[in-house]
Design an enzyme around this catalytic site. Structure first.
Site, PDB file in Angstrom:
ATOM      1  N   CYS A  16      51.346  50.674  47.110  1.00 55.76           N
ATOM      2  CA  CYS A  16      51.411  50.624  48.641  1.00 55.76           C
ATOM      3  C   CYS A  16      50.053  50.851  49.174  1.00 55.76           C
ATOM      4  O   CYS A  16      49.641  51.875  49.213  1.00 55.76           O
ATOM      5  CB  CYS A  16      52.350  51.498  49.274  1.00 55.76           C
ATOM      6  SG  CYS A  16      52.710  51.594  51.084  1.00 55.76           S
ATOM      7  N   CYS A  19      50.314  53.642  51.723  1.00 56.42           N
ATOM      8  CA  CYS A  19      50.472  54.828  51.001  1.00 56.42           C
ATOM      9  C   CYS A  19      48.897  55.288  50.757  1.00 56.42           C
ATOM     10  O   CYS A  19      48.782  56.282  50.675  1.00 56.42           O
ATOM     11  CB  CYS A  19      51.288  55.019  49.835  1.00 56.42           C
ATOM     12  SG  CYS A  19      53.016  54.245  50.354  1.00 56.42           S
ATOM     13  N   ASP A 399      16.045  26.956  43.153  1.00 57.70           N
ATOM     14  CA  ASP A 399      14.809  26.974  42.482  1.00 57.70           C
ATOM     15  C   ASP A 399      14.546  26.243  41.325  1.00 57.70           C
ATOM     16  O   ASP A 399      15.610  25.632  40.583  1.00 57.70           O
ATOM     17  CB  ASP A 399      14.680  28.535  41.978  1.00 57.70           C
ATOM     18  CG  ASP A 399      13.466  28.830  41.114  1.00 57.70           C
ATOM     19  OD1 ASP A 399      12.492  28.319  41.495  1.00 57.70           O
ATOM     20  OD2 ASP A 399      13.608  29.475  40.216  1.00 57.70           O
TER      21      ASP A 399
END
Length: 728
Positions: A16, A19, A399
């Site tokens: 949770c 929590c 590049d």
């Protein structure tokens, strides 16, 4: 306080997010703790300060969370969880479901009100206890969260005599908690699988003896013995033996790669049929695998723009709905003389849908899934913000050397006077260059060794190097001079017969090495940096995704840039660029096209990578610079993963938008159903649970997204006859 120790913990039974936030605040308030950082997606806790491990472990236990100190959390060293620990939520959900059905049967089938009430009460106590405990903890901290809302709704239902409704809510919330736990653990699977890749022990050769040791006791410089079929425990360099190594877990490469003395291997990869001896270069905390795990965890914890927006909306939405529920309960009875019970029921139902859980998790669960899925296929995305930027890209700059090309020169042409065979000339030149560390010299030696096979190179005597120009030596009684045309001219050797050839080769963008034997300009070698086999096909895929323009930026001269551009099909290119020029070019493209990405090798392109909206580095496996500087890292030198990364970013943005739409729509509909009295308590919790489950399952689709297989014909397109100079 800056010298305070940092304690690391892995957390279990943490499903949770609310929590997790409460646990983080409680641990941060412990005596001696300076700060606490809880990474919920990774289930990792870091505590800064002077506090004992046991204190943190005990505090976590208050919420039923198991905190395992870092270093003790390897799955193979931990006992298997008990049946209750593994299936507790499922057992509770099944039990509450049985009690609810029994209550319904007694209530509506047998009209046994007392027995039904007992079943409902048992269902409420068993199913609602975890919620009630969390709600009590929240109230002690003077916070209102979803657990408080659910507890109030259940107690309110009992208070007004709706025992069946209260039991149904307890059951549905228990199921919701179980599903949330399951889906959270599922999204953490990519990290857990990475953690389990590397073995916990390895065989080390010490004092000519084979000793099996835990990886934590193996130091840099130790020699590992890797038998056929074994996993490699630590990063290192092969010192003896040869074998094919499966590196898919680290680099995403689909096929095993050959590894011989001098080659690098990584922890978590699987040895093939040969036996290897590997000199350890990184301890267990510093391996490429460990860095990938850490970066993935950090990336999954980073907040994306959509997530911040959802959190802001939720912060306003929740108190607004709570105030609306209070008005809904009080105004009709007080001002309109309506009965209290139906309006209290409607207020409780409104509270039930008040907490915007689905909206809050709509973005992070998608980000966790996308980043985890990308890491599994060799694409490391370092945060939700970068994931979203990938999905917004309009153009890309590349590049050249090390990105569109391999980055190492190869001999492509050997030209000689009629009196000399090309292979003989190559052998003599390689004998001289064997003593040089220059990249061009190494390329010549490599080509010669591939032709001479086991016969080797003839010895060179009286070797002398000319810095920046070349070298000379005596080979098989011949005076061999190798280097630039200027070196030959300095030794009084006429190169006039070769001027037209030199000019033609240089126009093609080739690097030319002249050779003089016994004072005569005898031949020349043309070297080039090879185009990556996937370059042309990758650019085609990016064009099909609508990215425009695709621009190549290089420090090489214009002829070289034009040669590469023609071979790979990239019409826009700029040459003769210094690092600061590349930055300016990227900034110009960004102003013109908006969101632009820069693709480089992560080493000498750091300024340009930083100047772009998002920097993408090639070849991250073993490349610390790439891992640290870029926003996205392709863990192998496989350009074909780039379109996959763009598709992943776009799909993640699409899923996030869908999730937010689903969450808001379902919540809005549920709220509207309250006023006519159509929303029951159990329907409210079902809507909340359904919205959360819907956005989670929708997000988990991102785990199934895979790179597309390249078309072999496209991969080989324009690869033959590559010709360009090394550099840039």
């Amino acid at each position: 306080m800056n010298n305070d120790k940092a304690l690391e913990f892995r957390l279990e039974n943490l499903s949770c997010a609310h929590c997790a936030a409460k646990l983080e605040r409680r641990i941060a308030s412990l005596p001696g703790v300076r700060a606490a950082k809880l990474n919920f997606p990774a289930a990792r806790l870091t505590v800064y300060g002077n506090v004992g491990r046991e204190t943190v472990i005990d505090e976590a236990k208050r919420d039923g969370v198991t905190a395992i100190p870092a270093g003790e959390d390897n799955g193979s060293e931990q006992p298997l969880p008990s049946f209750w620990a593994k299936y507790r939520r499922a057992v509770i959900s099944i039990l509450t479901g049985v009690l609810l059905i029994a209550g319904w049967y007694l209530d509506y089938g047998l009209a046994a009100q007392t027995g039904a009430g007992a079943m409902y009460l048992a269902c409420i106590i068993i199913g609602g206890y975890p919620v009630g405990r969390k709600a009590f903890s929240s109230l002690r901290g003077r916070r209102l969260d979803m657990n408080v809302l659910m507890s109030v709704a259940v107690i309110g239902a009992v208070f007004i005599g709706e025992w069946s409704e209260g039991a149904t809510v307890a059951f549905l919330f228990s199921v919701s908690d179980m599903l949330e736990t399951y889906t959270t653990e599922k999204t953490r699977g990519s990290i857990r699988r990475l953690m389990q890749l590397a073995p916990t022990s390895a065989t080390v050769i010490r004092n000519s003896q084979e000793v099996k040791l835990p990886v934590s006791q193996i130091m840099a410089g130790d020699i590992l013995l890797i038998r056929p079929g074994e996993k490699i425990a630590l990063d290192g360099i092969v010192t003896a033996g040869s074998s094919a190594v499966n590196q898919s877990a680290i680099t995403g490469e689909s096929l095993p790669v050959d590894r011989r003395p001098g080659d690098e291997v990584f922890a978590g990869t699987i040895n093939g049929e040969g036996s290897l001896q590997v000199k350890v270069t990184r301890t267990v905390k510093d391996t490429t695998l460990s860095k990938i795990i850490y970066l993935v965890e950090e990336a999954q914890a980073q907040r994306a723009p959509y997530q911040t927006l959802a959190d802001r909306f939720a912060a306003v939405y929740t108190p607004t709905v709570m105030a609306l529920a209070a008005l809904l309960i009080t105004i009709p009875p007080l001002l309109l003389a309506k009965p209290w019970e139906p309006w209290l029921y409607r207020g409780l139902a409104l509270l039930m849908v008040a907490c915007p859980c689905a909206l809050v998790i709509s973005t992070p669960v998608a980000i966790v899934s996308a980043i985890g899925g990308g890491a599994r296929h060799g694409v490391l995305i370092k945060g939700g913000m970068h994931l979203e930027t990938l999905g917004q890209l309009k153009a890309l700059a590349f590049d050249k050397t090390g990105t569109l090309t391999v980055g190492t020169p190869e001999v492509t042409q050997i030209l000689t006077l009629p009196v000399f065979q090309p292979d003989k000339l190559l052998t003599l030149v390689a004998a001289v260059e064997y003593h040089s560390e220059h990249p061009l010299a190494q390329a010549i030696v490599k080509r010669a060794m591939s032709l001479t096979l086991n016969s080797g190179l003839p010895p060179a005597h009286d070797f002398k190097s000319f810095t920046g120009l070349g070298a000379k030596a005596v080979v098989e009684g011949r005076r061999v001079l190798v280097g630039s045309p200027r070196l030959l001219e300095q030794h009084g050797i006429d190169t006039g017969v070769w001027q037209a050839t030199l000019a033609n080769l240089q126009e093609q963008g080739l690097t030319v090495v002249m050779v003089a034997i016994d004072g005569e300009a005898t031949g020349c070698l043309a070297l080039s940096d090879t185009v990556r086999p996937q370059a042309a096909a990758t650019l085609d895929s990016l064009k099909k995704l609508g990215l425009h323009p695709l621009v190549m930026l290089t420090g090489d001269h214009m002829a070289t840039a034009g040669s590469v551009a023609r071979q790979i099909g990239i019409p826009d290119y700029q040459a003769n660029l210094l690092p600061q020029d590349k930055v300016l070019a990227v900034q110009t493209l960004r102003e013109r096209y908006g969101s632009i990405g820069m693709v480089g090798d992560g080493i000498n392109d750091a300024p340009a990578l930083a100047a772009a909206n998002i920097g993408i580095a090639m070849g991250g496996a073993g490349n610390d610079t790439a891992l640290e500087t870029a926003d996205v890292v392709l863990m192998t030198d496989d350009l074909s993963k780039l379109p996959f990364a763009v598709r992943l970013g776009r799909e993640a943005r699409r899923v996030i938008k869908q999730n937010i739409f689903f969450a808001i729509s379902i919540k809005t509909l549920a709220v509207l159903l309250v006023f006519p009295g159509w929303l029951t308590l159990w329907l409210a919790i079902l809507a909340d649970m359904g919205a959360g489950l819907l956005v989670t399952l929708n997000s988990m689709r991102l785990l199934a997204l895979r790179p597309k297989q390249a078309n072999p014909a496209a991969v080989n397109k324009n690869v033959a006859g590559c010709s360009m100079a090394a550099g840039g």
